[in-house]
Design a protein around this motif. Structure first.
Motif, PDB file in Angstrom:
ATOM      1  N   GLY A 106      42.516  39.292  44.825  1.00  0.00           N
ATOM      2  CA  GLY A 106      42.078  40.674  45.006  1.00  0.00           C
ATOM      3  C   GLY A 106      43.256  41.630  45.088  1.00  0.00           C
ATOM      4  N   GLU A 107      44.295  41.187  45.791  1.00  0.00           N
ATOM      5  CA  GLU A 107      45.504  42.022  45.889  1.00  0.00           C
ATOM      6  C   GLU A 107      46.143  42.198  44.515  1.00  0.00           C
ATOM      7  OE1 GLU A 107      47.981  44.482  47.762  1.00  0.00           O
ATOM      8  OE2 GLU A 107      46.493  43.348  48.883  1.00  0.00           O
ATOM      9  N   ALA A 108      46.169  41.130  43.724  1.00  0.00           N
ATOM     10  CA  ALA A 108      46.733  41.221  42.378  1.00  0.00           C
ATOM     11  C   ALA A 108      45.897  42.162  41.507  1.00  0.00           C
ATOM     12  CB  ALA A 108      46.795  39.832  41.744  1.00  0.00           C
ATOM     13  N   GLN A 109      44.583  42.076  41.617  1.00  0.00           N
ATOM     14  CA  GLN A 109      43.715  42.971  40.841  1.00  0.00           C
ATOM     15  C   GLN A 109      43.891  44.419  41.282  1.00  0.00           C
ATOM     16  OE1 GLN A 109      39.782  41.459  41.359  1.00  0.00           O
ATOM     17  NE2 GLN A 109      39.995  39.915  39.746  1.00  0.00           N
ATOM     18  N   LEU A 110      44.057  44.630  42.576  1.00  0.00           N
ATOM     19  CA  LEU A 110      44.267  45.984  43.087  1.00  0.00           C
ATOM     20  C   LEU A 110      45.590  46.551  42.575  1.00  0.00           C
ATOM     21  CD1 LEU A 110      43.215  48.260  44.939  1.00  0.00           C
ATOM     22  CD2 LEU A 110      44.546  47.214  46.773  1.00  0.00           C
ATOM     23  N   GLN A 111      46.631  45.733  42.585  1.00  0.00           N
ATOM     24  CA  GLN A 111      47.920  46.189  42.078  1.00  0.00           C
ATOM     25  C   GLN A 111      47.847  46.492  40.580  1.00  0.00           C
ATOM     26  OE1 GLN A 111      50.568  47.063  43.856  1.00  0.00           O
ATOM     27  NE2 GLN A 111      49.334  46.577  45.661  1.00  0.00           N
ATOM     28  N   LEU A 112      47.094  45.686  39.858  1.00  0.00           N
ATOM     29  CA  LEU A 112      46.898  45.941  38.430  1.00  0.00           C
ATOM     30  C   LEU A 112      46.174  47.271  38.223  1.00  0.00           C
ATOM     31  CD1 LEU A 112      47.084  44.966  35.480  1.00  0.00           C
ATOM     32  CD2 LEU A 112      44.866  43.879  35.835  1.00  0.00           C
ATOM     33  N   ALA A 113      45.162  47.528  39.021  1.00  0.00           N
ATOM     34  CA  ALA A 113      44.421  48.788  38.918  1.00  0.00           C
ATOM     35  C   ALA A 113      45.326  49.972  39.251  1.00  0.00           C
ATOM     36  CB  ALA A 113      43.219  48.769  39.856  1.00  0.00           C
ATOM     37  N   ILE A 114      46.190  49.815  40.239  1.00  0.00           N
ATOM     38  CA  ILE A 114      47.129  50.881  40.596  1.00  0.00           C
ATOM     39  C   ILE A 114      48.100  51.138  39.447  1.00  0.00           C
ATOM     40  CG2 ILE A 114      49.038  51.488  42.144  1.00  0.00           C
ATOM     41  CD1 ILE A 114      47.494  49.985  44.367  1.00  0.00           C
ATOM     42  N   CYS A 115      48.573  50.074  38.811  1.00  0.00           N
ATOM     43  CA  CYS A 115      49.486  50.231  37.670  1.00  0.00           C
ATOM     44  C   CYS A 115      48.785  50.940  36.507  1.00  0.00           C
ATOM     45  CB  CYS A 115      50.011  48.874  37.210  1.00  0.00           C
ATOM     46  SG  CYS A 115      51.169  48.127  38.355  1.00  0.00           S
ATOM     47  N   VAL A 116      47.554  50.549  36.231  1.00  0.00           N
ATOM     48  CA  VAL A 116      46.791  51.189  35.151  1.00  0.00           C
ATOM     49  C   VAL A 116      46.577  52.667  35.482  1.00  0.00           C
ATOM     50  CG1 VAL A 116      44.529  51.221  34.020  1.00  0.00           C
ATOM     51  CG2 VAL A 116      45.697  49.055  34.387  1.00  0.00           C
ATOM     52  N   ASP A 117      46.282  52.948  36.733  1.00  0.00           N
ATOM     53  CA  ASP A 117      46.118  54.332  37.187  1.00  0.00           C
ATOM     54  C   ASP A 117      47.415  55.116  37.003  1.00  0.00           C
ATOM     55  OD1 ASP A 117      45.192  56.643  38.383  1.00  0.00           O
ATOM     56  OD2 ASP A 117      44.893  55.765  40.347  1.00  0.00           O
ATOM     57  N   SER A 118      48.535  54.510  37.357  1.00  0.00           N
ATOM     58  CA  SER A 118      49.834  55.170  37.233  1.00  0.00           C
ATOM     59  C   SER A 118      50.207  55.443  35.786  1.00  0.00           C
ATOM     60  CB  SER A 118      50.924  54.317  37.877  1.00  0.00           C
ATOM     61  OG  SER A 118      50.687  54.160  39.240  1.00  0.00           O
ATOM     62  N   MET A 119      49.715  54.618  34.879  1.00  0.00           N
ATOM     63  CA  MET A 119      50.015  54.814  33.457  1.00  0.00           C
ATOM     64  C   MET A 119      49.141  55.891  32.829  1.00  0.00           C
ATOM     65  SD  MET A 119      50.900  50.968  32.070  1.00  0.00           S
ATOM     66  CE  MET A 119      49.209  50.562  31.863  1.00  0.00           C
ATOM     67  N   GLY A 120      48.192  56.434  33.600  1.00  0.00           N
ATOM     68  CA  GLY A 120      47.369  57.513  33.087  1.00  0.00           C
ATOM     69  C   GLY A 120      46.075  57.063  32.451  1.00  0.00           C
ATOM     70  N   ARG A 121      45.758  55.800  32.543  1.00  0.00           N
ATOM     71  CA  ARG A 121      44.495  55.287  31.988  1.00  0.00           C
ATOM     72  C   ARG A 121      43.455  55.304  33.117  1.00  0.00           C
ATOM     73  NH1 ARG A 121      47.448  50.243  29.426  1.00  0.00           N
ATOM     74  NH2 ARG A 121      45.749  49.152  30.422  1.00  0.00           N
ATOM     75  N   TYR A 122      43.010  56.504  33.426  1.00  0.00           N
ATOM     76  CA  TYR A 122      42.209  56.737  34.632  1.00  0.00           C
ATOM     77  C   TYR A 122      40.827  56.095  34.569  1.00  0.00           C
ATOM     78  CZ  TYR A 122      45.922  60.102  35.249  1.00  0.00           C
ATOM     79  OH  TYR A 122      47.150  60.698  35.361  1.00  0.00           O
ATOM     80  N   GLU A 123      40.171  56.155  33.430  1.00  0.00           N
ATOM     81  CA  GLU A 123      38.826  55.581  33.345  1.00  0.00           C
ATOM     82  C   GLU A 123      38.864  54.069  33.538  1.00  0.00           C
ATOM     83  OE1 GLU A 123      36.027  57.251  33.388  1.00  0.00           O
ATOM     84  OE2 GLU A 123      37.271  59.055  33.499  1.00  0.00           O
ATOM     85  N   GLU A 124      39.853  53.431  32.945  1.00  0.00           N
ATOM     86  CA  GLU A 124      39.995  51.983  33.108  1.00  0.00           C
ATOM     87  C   GLU A 124      40.307  51.645  34.565  1.00  0.00           C
ATOM     88  OE1 GLU A 124      42.800  48.364  31.366  1.00  0.00           O
ATOM     89  OE2 GLU A 124      42.921  50.365  30.462  1.00  0.00           O
ATOM     90  N   ALA A 125      41.166  52.429  35.187  1.00  0.00           N
ATOM     91  CA  ALA A 125      41.507  52.199  36.593  1.00  0.00           C
ATOM     92  C   ALA A 125      40.293  52.415  37.480  1.00  0.00           C
ATOM     93  CB  ALA A 125      42.638  53.130  37.008  1.00  0.00           C
ATOM     94  N   LYS A 126      39.517  53.438  37.165  1.00  0.00           N
ATOM     95  CA  LYS A 126      38.323  53.724  37.964  1.00  0.00           C
ATOM     96  C   LYS A 126      37.338  52.558  37.913  1.00  0.00           C
ATOM     97  CE  LYS A 126      35.273  57.646  38.714  1.00  0.00           C
ATOM     98  NZ  LYS A 126      34.875  58.964  38.238  1.00  0.00           N
ATOM     99  N   GLU A 127      37.181  51.955  36.749  1.00  0.00           N
ATOM    100  CA  GLU A 127      36.295  50.790  36.621  1.00  0.00           C
ATOM    101  C   GLU A 127      36.814  49.608  37.438  1.00  0.00           C
ATOM    102  OE1 GLU A 127      33.276  50.656  35.279  1.00  0.00           O
ATOM    103  OE2 GLU A 127      33.569  52.815  34.989  1.00  0.00           O
ATOM    104  N   LYS A 128      38.123  49.403  37.412  1.00  0.00           N
ATOM    105  CA  LYS A 128      38.706  48.303  38.193  1.00  0.00           C
ATOM    106  C   LYS A 128      38.515  48.543  39.695  1.00  0.00           C
ATOM    107  CE  LYS A 128      42.174  46.909  34.796  1.00  0.00           C
ATOM    108  NZ  LYS A 128      41.588  45.646  34.435  1.00  0.00           N
ATOM    109  N   TYR A 129      38.691  49.788  40.122  1.00  0.00           N
ATOM    110  CA  TYR A 129      38.473  50.111  41.539  1.00  0.00           C
ATOM    111  C   TYR A 129      37.013  49.887  41.925  1.00  0.00           C
ATOM    112  CZ  TYR A 129      43.074  52.401  41.627  1.00  0.00           C
ATOM    113  OH  TYR A 129      44.406  52.679  41.568  1.00  0.00           O
ATOM    114  N   LYS A 130      36.091  50.292  41.068  1.00  0.00           N
ATOM    115  CA  LYS A 130      34.664  50.092  41.360  1.00  0.00           C
ATOM    116  C   LYS A 130      34.344  48.613  41.507  1.00  0.00           C
ATOM    117  CE  LYS A 130      32.672  54.231  39.318  1.00  0.00           C
ATOM    118  NZ  LYS A 130      31.854  54.780  38.245  1.00  0.00           N
ATOM    119  N   LYS A 131      34.933  47.804  40.633  1.00  0.00           N
ATOM    120  CA  LYS A 131      34.703  46.364  40.699  1.00  0.00           C
ATOM    121  C   LYS A 131      35.258  45.790  42.005  1.00  0.00           C
ATOM    122  CE  LYS A 131      35.568  42.126  38.122  1.00  0.00           C
ATOM    123  NZ  LYS A 131      36.250  41.518  36.991  1.00  0.00           N
TER     124      LYS A 131
END
Length: 127
Positions: free
Chosen positions: A12-37
């Motif tokens: 879960g921590e690894a997935q959260l860090q991945l979502a944070i990285c995706v968010d930081s890269m500006g891919r907000y919709e993809e990050a939002k889906e990962k956060y929802k999951k």
């Protein structure tokens, strides 16, 4: 992510860090889906952090921040300096001498700030 179970705390921590990285890269919709999951993750701290990040997206929508655009090149020098660790050299006065001498007017002002209250107290004592 393939080496750990997604339902474990480390996964879960690894997935959260991945979502944070995706968010930081500006891919907000993809990050939002990962956060929802991740909001349904069995580790409370992971799900709570994902909910906090989702709250940021909701707050952006509620405050309608998409209408405020800025030129990223304007702020890039500030972020680059901080990220390279040279933050303390950005505003250094280069090439000019430091003027440490105090003028006579400054000395009079400073001394009056200290002397006036003392004279005021002495004057009130003799009234």
């Amino acid at each position: 992510l393939k080496l750990v179970s997604p339902s474990s705390s480390i996964g879960g921590e690894a997935q959260l860090q991945l979502a944070i990285c995706v968010d930081s890269m500006g891919r907000y919709e993809e990050a939002k889906e990962k956060y929802k999951k991740l909001t349904t993750h069995r580790d409370f701290t992971i799900s709570r952090q994902a909910e906090n990040f989702l709250f940021g997206f909701d707050a952006q929508e509620m405050m309608k921040t998409e209408k405020y655009k800025y030129d990223s090149n304007t702020y890039r020098p500030y972020f680059d300096v901080v990220s390279t660790g040279e933050w303390d050299t950005m505003y250094v006065n280069r090439g000019e001498e430091d003027d440490v001498s105090i003028s006579a007017i400054d000395k009079i002002i400073v001394s009056s700030v200290f002397v006036f209250p003392v004279l005021l107290i002495i004057g009130l004592k003799f009234l």
